[in-house]
Design a protein around this motif. Structure first.
Motif, PDB file in Angstrom:
ATOM      1  N   ILE A   1     -14.265  -1.772  10.405  1.00 41.86           N
ATOM      2  CA  ILE A   1     -13.050  -0.839  10.866  1.00 41.86           C
ATOM      3  C   ILE A   1     -13.174   0.456  10.389  1.00 41.86           C
ATOM      4  O   ILE A   1     -12.672   1.167  11.368  1.00 41.86           O
ATOM      5  CB  ILE A   1     -11.832  -1.516  10.188  1.00 41.86           C
TER       6      ILE A   1
ATOM      7  N   HIS B   1       0.416  -6.088   9.058  1.00 41.14           N
ATOM      8  CA  HIS B   1       1.362  -5.438   8.688  1.00 41.14           C
ATOM      9  C   HIS B   1       2.567  -5.110   9.166  1.00 41.14           C
ATOM     10  O   HIS B   1       2.724  -5.947  10.374  1.00 41.14           O
ATOM     11  CB  HIS B   1       0.940  -4.083   8.014  1.00 41.14           C
TER      12      HIS B   1
ATOM     13  N   HIS C   1       6.552  -3.209   9.993  1.00 43.74           N
ATOM     14  CA  HIS C   1       7.557  -2.176  10.149  1.00 43.74           C
ATOM     15  C   HIS C   1       8.819  -2.667  10.178  1.00 43.74           C
ATOM     16  O   HIS C   1       9.152  -3.552  10.996  1.00 43.74           O
ATOM     17  CB  HIS C   1       7.374  -1.167  11.236  1.00 43.74           C
TER      18      HIS C   1
ATOM     19  N   GLN D   1      -6.519  -6.810   9.457  1.00 47.05           N
ATOM     20  CA  GLN D   1      -5.294  -6.872   8.495  1.00 47.05           C
ATOM     21  C   GLN D   1      -3.981  -7.196   9.352  1.00 47.05           C
ATOM     22  O   GLN D   1      -4.124  -6.703  10.527  1.00 47.05           O
ATOM     23  CB  GLN D   1      -5.147  -5.697   7.638  1.00 47.05           C
TER      24      GLN D   1
ATOM     25  N   VAL E   1      -4.312  -5.897  13.251  1.00 43.90           N
ATOM     26  CA  VAL E   1      -5.102  -4.816  13.376  1.00 43.90           C
ATOM     27  C   VAL E   1      -6.604  -5.539  13.633  1.00 43.90           C
ATOM     28  O   VAL E   1      -6.918  -6.132  12.557  1.00 43.90           O
ATOM     29  CB  VAL E   1      -5.001  -3.662  12.315  1.00 43.90           C
TER      30      VAL E   1
ATOM     31  N   GLN F   1       0.758  -5.353   3.500  1.00 44.24           N
ATOM     32  CA  GLN F   1      -0.316  -5.863   4.313  1.00 44.24           C
ATOM     33  C   GLN F   1      -0.815  -6.834   3.906  1.00 44.24           C
ATOM     34  O   GLN F   1      -1.108  -7.165   2.849  1.00 44.24           O
ATOM     35  CB  GLN F   1      -1.392  -4.606   4.432  1.00 44.24           C
TER      36      GLN F   1
ATOM     37  N   LEU G   1      -3.179   4.842  16.498  1.00 47.62           N
ATOM     38  CA  LEU G   1      -2.608   4.552  15.173  1.00 47.62           C
ATOM     39  C   LEU G   1      -1.137   5.059  15.006  1.00 47.62           C
ATOM     40  O   LEU G   1      -1.010   6.285  15.513  1.00 47.62           O
ATOM     41  CB  LEU G   1      -3.271   5.031  14.143  1.00 47.62           C
ATOM     42  N   THR G   2      -0.097   4.488  14.378  1.00 47.96           N
ATOM     43  CA  THR G   2       1.291   5.072  14.484  1.00 47.96           C
ATOM     44  C   THR G   2       1.592   5.550  12.880  1.00 47.96           C
ATOM     45  O   THR G   2       2.476   6.198  12.649  1.00 47.96           O
ATOM     46  CB  THR G   2       2.372   4.032  14.439  1.00 47.96           C
ATOM     47  N   THR G   3       0.308   5.674  12.161  1.00 48.63           N
ATOM     48  CA  THR G   3       0.331   6.327  10.982  1.00 48.63           C
ATOM     49  C   THR G   3      -0.677   7.438  10.873  1.00 48.63           C
ATOM     50  O   THR G   3      -1.699   7.246  11.698  1.00 48.63           O
ATOM     51  CB  THR G   3       0.198   5.375   9.676  1.00 48.63           C
TER      52      THR G   3
ATOM     53  N   GLU H   1       8.763  -0.219  16.220  1.00 45.42           N
ATOM     54  CA  GLU H   1       8.143   0.873  16.447  1.00 45.42           C
ATOM     55  C   GLU H   1       8.204   1.034  17.908  1.00 45.42           C
ATOM     56  O   GLU H   1       8.720   2.171  18.429  1.00 45.42           O
ATOM     57  CB  GLU H   1       6.702   0.959  15.994  1.00 45.42           C
TER      58      GLU H   1
ATOM     59  N   ASN I   1       0.834  -1.176  -0.159  1.00 44.31           N
ATOM     60  CA  ASN I   1       0.013   0.049  -0.018  1.00 44.31           C
ATOM     61  C   ASN I   1       0.774   1.430   0.020  1.00 44.31           C
ATOM     62  O   ASN I   1       0.157   2.294   0.243  1.00 44.31           O
ATOM     63  CB  ASN I   1      -1.076  -0.100   1.082  1.00 44.31           C
TER      64      ASN I   1
ATOM     65  N   HIS J   1       2.219  -5.863  13.177  1.00 40.28           N
ATOM     66  CA  HIS J   1       1.039  -5.602  13.850  1.00 40.28           C
ATOM     67  C   HIS J   1      -0.172  -6.193  13.233  1.00 40.28           C
ATOM     68  O   HIS J   1      -0.429  -6.239  11.832  1.00 40.28           O
ATOM     69  CB  HIS J   1       0.848  -4.044  13.690  1.00 40.28           C
TER      70      HIS J   1
HETATM   71  N1  LIG Z   1       0.756   0.737  12.862  1.00 39.24           N
HETATM   72  S1  LIG Z   1      -0.866   1.006  12.965  1.00 39.24           S
HETATM   73  O1  LIG Z   1      -1.471   1.902  13.625  1.00 39.24           O
HETATM   74  O2  LIG Z   1      -1.377  -0.395  13.394  1.00 39.24           O
HETATM   75  C1  LIG Z   1      -1.101   0.919  11.091  1.00 39.24           C
HETATM   76  C2  LIG Z   1       0.023   1.152  10.186  1.00 39.24           C
HETATM   77  F1  LIG Z   1       1.339   1.401  10.477  1.00 39.24           F
HETATM   78  C3  LIG Z   1      -0.281   0.922   8.805  1.00 39.24           C
HETATM   79  F2  LIG Z   1       0.699   1.442   8.011  1.00 39.24           F
HETATM   80  C4  LIG Z   1      -1.626   0.851   8.345  1.00 39.24           C
HETATM   81  S2  LIG Z   1      -1.842   0.728   6.814  1.00 39.24           S
HETATM   82  O3  LIG Z   1      -1.050  -0.671   6.259  1.00 39.24           O
HETATM   83  O4  LIG Z   1      -3.326   0.568   6.364  1.00 39.24           O
HETATM   84  C5  LIG Z   1      -1.240   2.138   5.823  1.00 39.24           C
HETATM   85  C6  LIG Z   1      -1.967   3.098   6.018  1.00 39.24           C
HETATM   86  O5  LIG Z   1      -2.245   3.446   7.153  1.00 39.24           O
HETATM   87  C7  LIG Z   1      -2.721   0.716   9.292  1.00 39.24           C
HETATM   88  N2  LIG Z   1      -4.008   0.399   8.843  1.00 39.24           N
HETATM   89  C8  LIG Z   1      -5.076   0.815   9.432  1.00 39.24           C
HETATM   90  C9  LIG Z   1      -5.353   2.319   9.794  1.00 39.24           C
HETATM   91  C10 LIG Z   1      -5.528   2.970   8.519  1.00 39.24           C
HETATM   92  C11 LIG Z   1      -6.950   2.747   7.850  1.00 39.24           C
HETATM   93  C12 LIG Z   1      -7.176   1.148   7.766  1.00 39.24           C
HETATM   94  C13 LIG Z   1      -8.260   0.664   7.332  1.00 39.24           C
HETATM   95  C14 LIG Z   1      -8.303  -0.514   7.265  1.00 39.24           C
HETATM   96  C15 LIG Z   1      -7.432  -1.438   8.097  1.00 39.24           C
HETATM   97  C16 LIG Z   1      -6.493  -1.033   8.709  1.00 39.24           C
HETATM   98  C17 LIG Z   1      -6.328   0.438   8.569  1.00 39.24           C
HETATM   99  C18 LIG Z   1      -2.438   0.732  10.750  1.00 39.24           C
HETATM  100  F3  LIG Z   1      -3.378   0.453  11.476  1.00 39.24           F
END
Ligand SMILES: NS(=O)(=O)c1c(F)c(F)c(S(=O)(=O)CCO)c(N[C@H]2CCCc3ccccc32)c1F
Ligand SMILES: [Zn+2]
Length: 263
Positions: free
Chosen positions: A129, A91, A93, A89, A119, A69, A197-199, A104, A64, A117
C-alpha cells in the motif's frame, strides 16, 4: 507525516499548507446528489475473497490518533473491479456523543451517524500500500454507512477491546472473524466515483465504492466508538477526546457519480 487534526489551527482548512493535494481536484468525501447520479449496468456486485478470517488469525486493533483501525491480511481481496485490490485496514469516522452524525459521504445532504472504510490497494500493479498510496489506480476504498438502531453483534468482535486502546499509539490483538458480517446484505447496490484519501496526504488515488444500504449498531455501540478514544497519548496531562473525525464534503469538479441501482 506532520500533525493534522479535524479542528483548530491544524484543522482541515489548513491541511493544504503541508499537504498540497488536499487543495487539489478529485477530493473526497462528496455529497451524493440524486440529480448527479447515473445508473451504470456494468457495475457488478462486489465480490469479497477470503473475508471470513479464522479465529486463529490475529488482527491488530490500534488507535492511531485519527481513528480506530483494524489491520487486515493482504490475502483478503476484492474481485470484480478493474484490478485485484488487497485489503490493508479498516477504520471509522464518527460524530460526537450527543451528535450521532459523523459520516464522511452524505446522501442528498443526509449525514449518517458514522461510516466505516475498508482500505484496499491494487495488488495487480503494486507490491504494497505504501507504493500504491499516491498512484491514480492505487487504492480502492469501500464505504459503509452506519446508523444507530439494532445491536450488531459483529461489531462487538472488536468493540469489546476498544477500552484497551484509549490513547494514541495503543494497540491490542484481536481474534480474526468474518469481516463480511460488518457489511450490508446487498453488495450489489453502491455509489461509485473517482476520489481521494479523506485525510492528509489526500492523494487522488481512490476508486470509491460506497454501499447504498447502511448497517445498524446500537446506541451503546455507537457511544463506545464516540466516547472512549482520545487523540492524545496516555502520558499527556490533558486527554483530548477523539471525535468528529470526518472531513467536510468536497467540490464535485464536474465528476459523475455512477450507481449500480436504478430505483
Ligand atoms: N478515509 S480514508 O481516506 O480511507 C483514510 C482515513 F480516513 C484514515 F484515517 C486513514 S488512517 O487510519 O491511516 C489515519 C492516517 O491517515 C487512512 N489510512 C490510509 C492512508 C494513509 C496511509 C495508509 C497506510 C496504510 C494503510 C492505510 C493508509 C485512510 F485511507
Ligand atoms: Zn476513512
Amino acid at each position: 507525516g506532520g500533525k493534522w487534526t479535524y479542528e483548530g489551527p491544524d484543522g482541515e482548512h489548513h491541511w493544504t499548507r503541508n499537504y498540497p493535494f488536499c487543495g487539489g481536484a478529485f477530493q473526497s468525501p462528496i455529497n451524493f446528489q440524486p440529480e448527479l447520479l447515473r445508473f451504470d449496468p456494468n457495475l457488478l456486485p462486489i465480490q469479497l475473497q477470503d473475508y471470513n478470517l479464522s479465529s486463529k488469525e490475529q488482527l491488530t486493533l490500534s488507535n492511531n490518533g485519527h481513528s480506530v483501525q483494524l489491520s487486515l491480511p493482504s490475502r483478503m481481496h476484492l474481485a470484480g473491479l478493474p484490478y485485484q485490490y488487497s485489503a490493508a485496514q479498516l477504520h471509522f469516522h464518527w460524530g460526537s456523543s450527543n451528535m450521532p452524525a459523523g459520516s464522511e459521504h452524505t446522501v442528498n445532504g443526509k449525514q449518517f451517524a458514522a461510516e466505516m472504510h475498508l482500505v484496499h490497494f491494487n495488488s495487480d500493479k503494486y507490491p504494497n500500500i505504501s507504493i500504491a498510496l499516491d498512484k491514480s489506480d492505487g487504492l480502492a476504498v469501500m464505504g459503509v454507512f452506519i446508523e444507530v438502531g439494532e445491536h450488531n453483534p459483529a461489531f462487538n468482535q472488536f468493540l469489546k477491546y476498544i477500552k484497551g486502546i484509549k490513547y494514541k499509539g495503543q494497540k491490542v490483538q484481536v481474534a480474526g472473524f468474518n469481516i463480511r458480517e460488518l457489511l450490508p446484505a446487498r453488495l450489489d447496490e453502491y455509489y461509485r466515483y473517482d476520489g481521494s484519501l479523506t485525510t492528509p496526504p489526500c492523494y487522488p488515488s481512490v476508486l470509491w465504492t460506497v454501499f447504498r444500504n447502511p448497517v445498524s449498531i446500537s446506541l451503546r455501540q455507537y457511544l463506545d466508538l464516540a466516547t472512549v478514544l482520545c487523540s492524545s497519548h496516555a502520558q499527556e496531562s490533558a486527554p483530548k477526546p477523539l471525535l468528529g473525525n470526518y472531513r467536510k464534503t468536497q467540490l464535485m469538479d464536474n465528476r459523475v457519480v455512477l450507481v449500480s441501482f436504478q430505483q
